[in-house]
Design a protein around this motif. Structure first.
Motif, PDB file in Angstrom:
ATOM      1  N   VAL A  33     -18.707 -10.017 -11.726  1.00 29.61           N
ATOM      2  CA  VAL A  33     -18.728 -11.190 -10.829  1.00 29.61           C
ATOM      3  C   VAL A  33     -19.511 -10.849  -9.558  1.00 29.61           C
ATOM      4  N   LEU A  34     -19.288  -9.644  -9.035  1.00 23.71           N
ATOM      5  CA  LEU A  34     -20.033  -9.212  -7.845  1.00 23.71           C
ATOM      6  C   LEU A  34     -21.515  -9.007  -8.180  1.00 23.71           C
ATOM      7  N   ASP A  35     -21.784  -8.332  -9.299  1.00 23.05           N
ATOM      8  CA  ASP A  35     -23.169  -8.060  -9.697  1.00 23.05           C
ATOM      9  C   ASP A  35     -23.923  -9.397  -9.878  1.00 23.05           C
ATOM     10  N   ILE A  38      -9.225   5.282  -5.071  1.00 20.87           N
ATOM     11  CA  ILE A  38     -10.141   6.076  -4.265  1.00 20.87           C
ATOM     12  C   ILE A  38     -11.519   5.421  -4.417  1.00 20.87           C
ATOM     13  N   ALA A  39     -12.198   5.237  -3.293  1.00 26.30           N
ATOM     14  CA  ALA A  39     -13.507   4.568  -3.352  1.00 26.30           C
ATOM     15  C   ALA A  39     -14.600   5.543  -3.782  1.00 26.30           C
ATOM     16  N   GLN A  40     -15.688   4.970  -4.268  1.00 24.61           N
ATOM     17  CA  GLN A  40     -16.850   5.753  -4.704  1.00 24.61           C
ATOM     18  C   GLN A  40     -17.466   6.488  -3.506  1.00 24.61           C
ATOM     19  N   LYS A  41     -17.741   7.795  -3.706  1.00 24.36           N
ATOM     20  CA  LYS A  41     -18.355   8.565  -2.615  1.00 24.36           C
ATOM     21  C   LYS A  41     -19.869   8.538  -2.787  1.00 24.36           C
ATOM     22  N   ASP A  61       0.867  -1.188   0.000  1.00 22.67           N
ATOM     23  CA  ASP A  61       0.000   0.000   0.000  1.00 22.67           C
ATOM     24  C   ASP A  61       0.898   1.230   0.000  1.00 22.67           C
ATOM     25  N   VAL A  62       0.385   2.308  -0.609  1.00 19.75           N
ATOM     26  CA  VAL A  62       1.132   3.562  -0.590  1.00 19.75           C
ATOM     27  C   VAL A  62       1.323   4.005   0.861  1.00 19.75           C
ATOM     28  N   ASP A  63       0.374   3.651   1.701  1.00 18.52           N
ATOM     29  CA  ASP A  63       0.455   3.892   3.136  1.00 18.52           C
ATOM     30  C   ASP A  63       1.098   2.652   3.778  1.00 18.52           C
ATOM     31  N   LYS A  64       2.428   2.682   3.881  1.00 18.39           N
ATOM     32  CA  LYS A  64       3.175   1.489   4.322  1.00 18.39           C
ATOM     33  C   LYS A  64       2.792   1.054   5.735  1.00 18.39           C
ATOM     34  N   GLU A  65       2.553   2.042   6.604  1.00 17.86           N
ATOM     35  CA  GLU A  65       2.182   1.722   7.989  1.00 17.86           C
ATOM     36  C   GLU A  65       0.876   0.928   8.016  1.00 17.86           C
ATOM     37  N   LYS A  66      -0.036   1.317   7.133  1.00 13.39           N
ATOM     38  CA  LYS A  66      -1.328   0.604   7.076  1.00 13.39           C
ATOM     39  C   LYS A  66      -1.099  -0.854   6.672  1.00 13.39           C
ATOM     40  N   ALA A  67      -0.245  -1.042   5.644  1.00 11.81           N
ATOM     41  CA  ALA A  67       0.021  -2.409   5.185  1.00 11.81           C
ATOM     42  C   ALA A  67       0.630  -3.239   6.323  1.00 11.81           C
ATOM     43  N   ASP A 118       6.964  -4.879  -0.904  1.00 12.53           N
ATOM     44  CA  ASP A 118       6.993  -3.845  -1.936  1.00 12.53           C
ATOM     45  C   ASP A 118       6.959  -4.494  -3.315  1.00 12.53           C
ATOM     46  N   TYR A 119       7.087  -3.671  -4.357  1.00 14.31           N
ATOM     47  CA  TYR A 119       6.846  -4.177  -5.712  1.00 14.31           C
ATOM     48  C   TYR A 119       7.826  -5.261  -6.162  1.00 14.31           C
ATOM     49  N   ALA A 120       9.033  -5.291  -5.557  1.00 18.20           N
ATOM     50  CA  ALA A 120       9.995  -6.350  -5.925  1.00 18.20           C
ATOM     51  C   ALA A 120       9.390  -7.722  -5.642  1.00 18.20           C
ATOM     52  N   VAL A 146      -7.890  -7.100 -11.522  1.00 19.59           N
ATOM     53  CA  VAL A 146      -8.148  -5.694 -11.179  1.00 19.59           C
ATOM     54  C   VAL A 146      -9.554  -5.544 -10.580  1.00 19.59           C
ATOM     55  N   ALA A 147      -9.630  -4.770  -9.473  1.00 19.54           N
ATOM     56  CA  ALA A 147     -10.952  -4.500  -8.890  1.00 19.54           C
ATOM     57  C   ALA A 147     -11.226  -3.002  -8.781  1.00 19.54           C
ATOM     58  N   SER A 148     -10.170  -2.180  -8.867  1.00 15.71           N
ATOM     59  CA  SER A 148     -10.342  -0.729  -8.707  1.00 15.71           C
ATOM     60  C   SER A 148     -11.362  -0.219  -9.729  1.00 15.71           C
ATOM     61  N   ASN A 149     -12.182   0.701  -9.304  1.00 19.55           N
ATOM     62  CA  ASN A 149     -13.261   1.207 -10.163  1.00 19.55           C
ATOM     63  C   ASN A 149     -12.884   2.470 -10.924  1.00 19.55           C
ATOM     64  N   PRO A 150     -13.530   2.723 -12.085  1.00 21.74           N
ATOM     65  CA  PRO A 150     -14.477   1.853 -12.781  1.00 21.74           C
ATOM     66  C   PRO A 150     -13.716   0.686 -13.399  1.00 21.74           C
TER      67      PRO A 150
HETATM   68  P1  NAD Z   1     -10.089   2.154   0.470  1.00 19.66           P
HETATM   69  O1  NAD Z   1      -9.969   3.627   0.424  1.00 19.66           O
HETATM   70  O2  NAD Z   1     -10.525   1.485   1.716  1.00 19.66           O
HETATM   71  O3  NAD Z   1      -8.694   1.492   0.065  1.00 19.66           O
HETATM   72  C1  NAD Z   1      -7.922   1.923  -0.999  1.00 19.66           C
HETATM   73  C2  NAD Z   1      -6.480   1.653  -0.617  1.00 19.66           C
HETATM   74  O4  NAD Z   1      -5.672   1.960  -1.767  1.00 19.66           O
HETATM   75  C3  NAD Z   1      -5.978   2.500   0.531  1.00 19.66           C
HETATM   76  O5  NAD Z   1      -5.409   1.671   1.534  1.00 19.66           O
HETATM   77  C4  NAD Z   1      -4.949   3.431  -0.111  1.00 19.66           C
HETATM   78  O6  NAD Z   1      -3.893   3.782   0.755  1.00 19.66           O
HETATM   79  C5  NAD Z   1      -4.489   2.550  -1.271  1.00 19.66           C
HETATM   80  N1  NAD Z   1      -3.843   3.316  -2.338  1.00 19.66           N
HETATM   81  C6  NAD Z   1      -4.208   4.504  -2.880  1.00 19.66           C
HETATM   82  N2  NAD Z   1      -3.314   4.871  -3.824  1.00 19.66           N
HETATM   83  C7  NAD Z   1      -2.384   3.902  -3.883  1.00 19.66           C
HETATM   84  C8  NAD Z   1      -1.209   3.711  -4.661  1.00 19.66           C
HETATM   85  N3  NAD Z   1      -0.817   4.614  -5.566  1.00 19.66           N
HETATM   86  N4  NAD Z   1      -0.489   2.606  -4.443  1.00 19.66           N
HETATM   87  C9  NAD Z   1      -0.847   1.668  -3.529  1.00 19.66           C
HETATM   88  N5  NAD Z   1      -1.960   1.803  -2.764  1.00 19.66           N
HETATM   89  C10 NAD Z   1      -2.707   2.897  -2.931  1.00 19.66           C
HETATM   90  O7  NAD Z   1     -11.051   1.758  -0.745  1.00 19.66           O
HETATM   91  P2  NAD Z   1     -11.836   0.385  -0.932  1.00 19.66           P
HETATM   92  O8  NAD Z   1     -13.185   0.492  -0.359  1.00 19.66           O
HETATM   93  O9  NAD Z   1     -10.954  -0.734  -0.538  1.00 19.66           O
HETATM   94  O10 NAD Z   1     -12.012   0.392  -2.548  1.00 19.66           O
HETATM   95  C11 NAD Z   1     -10.893   0.166  -3.380  1.00 19.66           C
HETATM   96  C12 NAD Z   1     -11.326   0.194  -4.828  1.00 19.66           C
HETATM   97  O11 NAD Z   1     -12.180  -0.911  -5.114  1.00 19.66           O
HETATM   98  C13 NAD Z   1     -12.119   1.443  -5.224  1.00 19.66           C
HETATM   99  O12 NAD Z   1     -11.738   1.883  -6.492  1.00 19.66           O
HETATM  100  C14 NAD Z   1     -13.560   0.941  -5.228  1.00 19.66           C
HETATM  101  O13 NAD Z   1     -14.417   1.721  -6.025  1.00 19.66           O
HETATM  102  C15 NAD Z   1     -13.341  -0.435  -5.798  1.00 19.66           C
HETATM  103  N6  NAD Z   1     -14.454  -1.390  -5.641  1.00 19.66           N
HETATM  104  C16 NAD Z   1     -14.644  -2.238  -6.670  1.00 19.66           C
HETATM  105  C17 NAD Z   1     -15.684  -3.150  -6.639  1.00 19.66           C
HETATM  106  C18 NAD Z   1     -15.879  -4.060  -7.828  1.00 19.66           C
HETATM  107  O14 NAD Z   1     -16.890  -4.778  -7.911  1.00 19.66           O
HETATM  108  N7  NAD Z   1     -14.968  -4.090  -8.756  1.00 19.66           N
HETATM  109  C19 NAD Z   1     -16.527  -3.212  -5.522  1.00 19.66           C
HETATM  110  C20 NAD Z   1     -16.274  -2.335  -4.449  1.00 19.66           C
HETATM  111  C21 NAD Z   1     -15.239  -1.412  -4.526  1.00 19.66           C
END
Ligand code: NAD
Length: 317
Positions: free
Chosen positions: A147-149, A81-84, A35-41, A65-67, A118-122
Motif C-alpha cells: 500500500v505504501l509502495d 525493531i526498525a530497519q537500520k 507499548d512494551v515501554d509503558k511510559e512512552k505509551a 494493555d492487552y485486555a 500488521v505493519a512491522s517488517n518484513p
Molecule cells: P520504532 O522503533 O520507532 O517503534 C517501535 C516501537 O515498538 C517502540 O515504541 C518499541 O518500544 C515498541 N516495541 C518493541 N517491542 C515491543 C513489544 N514486544 N511489545 C510492544 N511494543 C514493542 O520503529 P518504527 O519506525 O515505528 O517502525 C516500526 C515497524 O514498522 C518496524 O518493523 C519498521 O520496519 C516497520 N515499517 C513498516 C513499513 C511498511 O510499509 N510496512 C514502513 C515503515 C516502517
C-alpha cells in the motif's frame, strides 16, 4: 461499523504517525496505545490528546494493555525493531517475528475477534506469523503489503506526468521489498493506459523502470537521510483501517493470503484486494504477462522459504 475502537501496539514513529493521521481525519471513537515501554505509551497519549481541541471529532485516547483488545474492531501492530541503514527488511526477520508472535498471543488471550492489521517488517512474513499464531480467518489478518509502495508509485507518476495522483491507477504487487514489481499493462492515467501515454508522447519506456527503481529504493534513501520512514506509512495504515471501519469495499494492495489465486498458495503477499468490515473479502486477479508472473512467483518463493524457516524456528509448524 458501530464499533470504531482501534488498538495500536507499538507507539514508535510508524504507530504514532498513524495515530496522528487518525486524530486529524476523525472517524475513530477510541484509540488505545500499547507499548512494551509503558511510559512512552503514556507520554504519547498525553501529547496526542492535547491536540484534541483542534481535531475534527472527539477521539478517546488511552494508554492501555492487552485486555483492551477484547472489544476492539481493529488492532494495528507496528511494534518491532526498525530497519537500520544498509539493512534489508529480511535481515530484521527473526527478531521481529519473536516480538510479533508474543504480541499476537497477548491480543488473542484477551478474547479478541476483530481484524489485525500488521505493519512491522518484513511485513509479508510478519503477517504470516500473525495468521499462524492468531488462527483467525485468513481475511481477518491483513498486512500493509505494498500500500505504501503503491502510494509512492502514484506520487512519482503524478509528478512525472503532471496529473493528479488521484487519477493515477497503478499498483505495485509482490513483496513489500526488493522483489516488488509494477504490472505496467494494468497501469492507467485516468482511463488511458500508461504504456499508450508513453508511446503517444514518444517517451522512453525505460523511464517507467527508473520510476519503479526510485520507488523500491525510496525506503533505503529516506532511512539513510533521516533514519526511518513513517509519515506515509502512517497515512497508509489509517487508509486501511478506514476501509475496514467504513465497510468500503475498497481495493488496496494489502498483503493478502493466496490460496490458489495467481497460481500461488500459503503465502501472504501484496495483491490488489477488496477490503470491508469483514477484512479482505476478495482479491483482484489480474492477467499478468509471462514476465510479471515470473516476478510474482519469485517474490512468493522468497517469502515462502523464509516463512518456512521462521515458522520452524518459532515452533509454529
Ligand atoms: P520504532 O522503533 O520507532 O517503534 C517501535 C516501537 O515498538 C517502540 O515504541 C518499541 O518500544 C515498541 N516495541 C518493541 N517491542 C515491543 C513489544 N514486544 N511489545 C510492544 N511494543 C514493542 O520503529 P518504527 O519506525 O515505528 O517502525 C516500526 C515497524 O514498522 C518496524 O518493523 C519498521 O520496519 C516497520 N515499517 C513498516 C513499513 C511498511 O510499509 N510496512 C514502513 C515503515 C516502517
Amino acid at each position: 461499523m458501530k464499533n470504531r475502537k482501534v488498538v495500536l501496539v507499538g507507539t514508535g514513529f510508524v504507530g504514532m504517525s498513524m495515530a496522528y493521521a487518525m486524530l486529524n481525519r476523525g472517524g475513530i471513537n477510541e484509540l488505545v496505545l500499547i507499548d512494551v515501554d509503558k511510559e512512552k505509551a503514556i507520554g504519547e497519549q498525553m501529547d496526542l490528546s492535547h491536540g484534541m481541541p483542534y481535531a475534527p471529532e472527539k477521539m478517546k485516547i488511552t494508554a492501555g494493555d492487552y485486555a483492551d483488545c477484547k472489544d476492539a474492531a481493529v488492532v494495528v501492530i507496528t511494534a518491532g525493531i526498525a530497519q537500520k541503514p544498509g539493512q534489508t527488511r529480511l535481515e530484521l526477520t527473526l527478531t521481529n517475528a519473536k516480538i510479533v508472535k508474543e504480541i499476537t498471543e497477548n491480543i488473542m488471550a484477551s478474547g479478541f475477534n476483530g481484524i489485525i492489521v500488521v505493519a512491522s517488517n518484513p511485513v509479508d512474513i510478519m503477517t504470516y506469523v500473525v495468521s499462524k499464531v492468531s488462527k483467525l480467518p485468513k481475511g481477518k489478518v491483513i498486512g500493509s503489503g505494498t500500500v505504501l509502495d503503491t502510494a509512492r508509485l502514484r506520487y512519482m507518476l503524478a509528478d512525472y506526468f503532471k496529473i493528479s495522483s488521484k487519477n493515477i491507477h497503478a499498483y505495485i504487487l509482490g513483496e513489500h521489498g526488493d522483489s516488488s514489481f509494477v504490472p505496467w499493462t494494468h497501469a492507467y492515467i485516468g482511463c488511458k493506459k500508461v504504456l499508450d501515454v508513453m508511446k503517444d508522447n514518444n517517451h522512453s519506456i525505460e523511464v517507467l523502470d527508473k520510476i519503479h527503481e526510485s520507488v523500491w529504493k525510496a525506503a533505503y534513501e529516506i532511512i539513510e537521510k533521516k533514519k526511518a520512514t513513517y509519515y506515509a506509512i502512517g497515512m497508509a495504515l489509517n487508509r486501511i483501517v478506514r476501509a475496514i471501519l467504513d465497510n468500503e469495499n475498497s481495493i488496496l494492495t494489502v498483503s493478502t493470503y493466496l490460496d490458489g489465486k495467481y497460481g500461488e498458495e500459503d503465502v501472504y503477499i501484496g495483491i490488489p484486494s477488496v477490503i470491508n468490515k469483514h477484512g479482505v473479502v476478495d482479491t483482484v486477479e489480474l492477467e499478468l504477462t509471462k514476465e510479471d508472473q515470473v516476478k510474482l512467483d519469485k517474490s512468493c518463493n522468497v517469502l515462502k522459504e523464509i516463512n518456512k524457516e521462521i515458522v520452524e524456528k518459532l515452533g509454529l509448524c
